[in-house]
Motif scaffolding. Structure first.
Motif, short mmCIF file in Angstrom:
data_model
loop_
_atom_site.label_atom_id
_atom_site.label_comp_id
_atom_site.label_asym_id
_atom_site.label_seq_id
_atom_site.Cartn_x
_atom_site.Cartn_y
_atom_site.Cartn_z
N UNK A 354 -7.53 -7.71 -0.03
CA UNK A 354 -6.44 -8.07 -0.93
C UNK A 354 -6.25 -9.58 -1.01
N UNK A 355 -5.62 -9.98 -2.08
CA UNK A 355 -5.17 -11.36 -2.24
C UNK A 355 -3.97 -11.38 -3.17
N UNK A 356 -3.10 -12.37 -2.98
CA UNK A 356 -1.95 -12.52 -3.88
C UNK A 356 -2.31 -13.50 -4.98
N UNK A 357 -1.97 -13.15 -6.20
CA UNK A 357 -2.32 -13.95 -7.36
C UNK A 357 -1.23 -14.97 -7.68
N UNK A 359 0.56 -15.32 -10.21
CA UNK A 359 1.74 -14.77 -10.88
C UNK A 359 2.56 -13.85 -9.98
N UNK A 360 2.19 -13.75 -8.70
CA UNK A 360 2.92 -12.91 -7.76
C UNK A 360 2.38 -11.50 -7.64
N UNK A 361 1.46 -11.12 -8.51
CA UNK A 361 0.82 -9.81 -8.38
C UNK A 361 -0.23 -9.86 -7.27
N UNK A 362 -0.85 -8.72 -7.02
CA UNK A 362 -1.85 -8.62 -5.97
C UNK A 362 -3.13 -8.00 -6.56
N UNK A 363 -4.26 -8.54 -6.17
CA UNK A 363 -5.53 -7.88 -6.44
C UNK A 363 -5.96 -7.19 -5.15
N UNK A 364 -6.24 -5.90 -5.25
CA UNK A 364 -6.56 -5.09 -4.08
C UNK A 364 -7.81 -4.28 -4.39
N UNK A 365 -8.73 -4.23 -3.45
CA UNK A 365 -9.93 -3.41 -3.61
C UNK A 365 -10.06 -2.49 -2.41
N UNK A 366 -10.28 -1.22 -2.69
CA UNK A 366 -10.52 -0.20 -1.67
C UNK A 366 -12.02 0.09 -1.64
N UNK A 367 -12.60 0.17 -0.45
CA UNK A 367 -14.04 0.40 -0.33
C UNK A 367 -14.30 1.54 0.65
N UNK A 368 -15.23 2.40 0.28
CA UNK A 368 -15.76 3.39 1.21
C UNK A 368 -17.23 3.05 1.44
#
Length: 423
Positions: A354-357, A359-368
């Protein structure tokens, strides 16, 4: 320069593969002027509008089909006339005419074949010869021990680098990859400390007066990050992504270990210098050697790490799914934002990054990363908040609704979910 990670294409993946019908004249024979210009034409047509601009000509442009290197009378690499019959300056001019930029490649140190018994004069440096550029004992350096180590106690060493940098600038080069650099490149010890080379190359490129982006490679030592940050625009944190097999890459040889290897570097990238993960070969599933899920995961990880996005695929043979991955503008924007994601917990089969953008939103990636399906959860508390938040599936281009405190997805093996989350 390098305010954002660069986007483009590199020749090495095709040069290094044993995929049928690619290197028809022997190992690394794919690299020719004709092939490079074909790739540039497709980039201009299909990828340039999405931000792709660099056409990078990797190792071998100064080597014959049998890989014998060629040098001019001043110990500068000489473009092979069979590979590039019109010469490098003309090839780069044609790339520029398409509105694109051109990159080239050098190994660190002075290649043994350039030494010429120590008797070659250095261009623009009266009184300097190749014997003055390297140590008298001809100690070797770089990841292959293919070069003599430069002796910067003698000013002729820097002048030799100047002569090549000036030649590149005259050709119109916009990018240089310096390869086999240490500490790194699977080498250690004083003979393989090329930090002085990196500084000298950086200064020489600046002196040309041309904006030439500068990358160092490969598997660089993290202890020297201050040097890489000071003198370069990017550093390869790992070995080659290519598998040197009958595809371009594979899951096991090329992708999965990067989830571990990039972790120490996460805090080091930013405007002016980026963690380089190597080529992103997702454009043609059959040639890439990956499933569609693996290709999407590959593109996702590079994007959330703000890594340069340069493909090594044959752009003349992109399949529709590969093209959709390479040209997804929302995913490219995540990469170009330069907000490097970090893992909640690293070194596990299921991971959340994850990281915070801005604009205050978050980019999140889930990985298997496992070989069987699994559930992966993003917990808001790991990002520093609680309560309800909106969730968007980036690849699906779909709003998923609002979720309280967490979001869970069931992922197929080697697959991902790329999310935008906002409070």
């Amino acid at each position: 320069m390098a305010n954002t990670p660069y986007l483009g294409w590199s020749s090495w993946s095709l040069q290094s593969t044993k995929y049928p019908g690619v290197n028809t004249q022997g190992d690394y024979s794919w690299l020719t002027e004709q092939h490079v210009l074909q790739q540039a034409q497709v980039m201009a047509t299909k990828l340039k509008s999405h931000g792709y601009s660099y056409v990078n000509i990797d190792a071998g442009w100064w080597r014959k089909w049998d890989w014998t290197p060629e040098y001019d009378q001043y110990a500068r690499p000489l473009t092979d006339a069979a590979r590039f019959p019109d010469g490098m300056a003309a090839t780069i001019g044609k790339i520029h005419s398409l509105g694109l930029k051109a990159g080239t490649y050098m190994p660190v140190g002075m290649e043994k074949e350039a030494y010429n018994g120590g008797n070659s004069p250095i261009y623009g440096a009266p009184g300097c010869y190749t014997r003055d550029v390297v140590y008298p004992d001809l100690r070797t350096t770089n990841g292959w021990d293919s070069s003599y180590k430069l002796n910067f106690d003698n000013p002729c060493a820097a002048k030799w680098i100047d002569s090549i940098a000036q030649m590149f600038a005259k050709w119109g080069v916009d990018f240089l990859k310096l390869d086999g650099v240490g500490p790194g490149s699977d080498k250690s010890g004083p003979n393989y400390d090329n930090t002085a080379d990196v500084a000298a190359w950086s200064k020489s490129l600046v002196r040309t007066g041309r904006n030439i982006q500068f990358l160092v490679s490969w598997s660089l030592n993290h202890d020297n990050i201050a040097t890489w940050q000071r003198y370069t625009n990017g550093w390869r944190v790992d070995t080659d992504v290519e598998c040197y097999c009958d595809t371009l890459v594979t899951w096991q040889n090329s992708l999965v270990k990067r989830f571990d290897d990039v972790v120490p570097w996460v805090g080091d990238a930013g405007r002016g210098g980026w963690n380089n993960l190597d080529s992103v070969d997702v454009g043609n599933g059959q040639m890439d050697g990956l499933t569609n899920d693996e290709r999407q995961l590959y593109m996702t990880f590079w994007a959330i790490e703000a890594a340069p996005l340069y493909t090594g695929d044959d752009l003349t043979k992109l399949d529709s799914y590969g093209l959709s991955l390479l040209t997804n503008d929302e995913v490219i924007a995540i990469d170009q934002a330069g907000r490097v994601a970090k893992p909640v917990v690293a070194h596990t089969p299921q991971q959340t990054w994850w990281t915070r953008n801005a604009d205050g939103s978050y980019t999140v990636a889930l990985f298997n990363l496992d070989t069987s399906p699994a559930t992966v959860t993003a917990n808001w508390s790991d990002f520093g908040f609680h309560g309800k938040a909106g969730v968007r599936d980036v690849w699906a281009n779909k709003q998923l609704g609002r979720y309280t405190d967490s979001f869970t997805a069931t992922l197929a093996p080697h697959s991902t979910k790329l999310l935008k989350i906002w409070r």
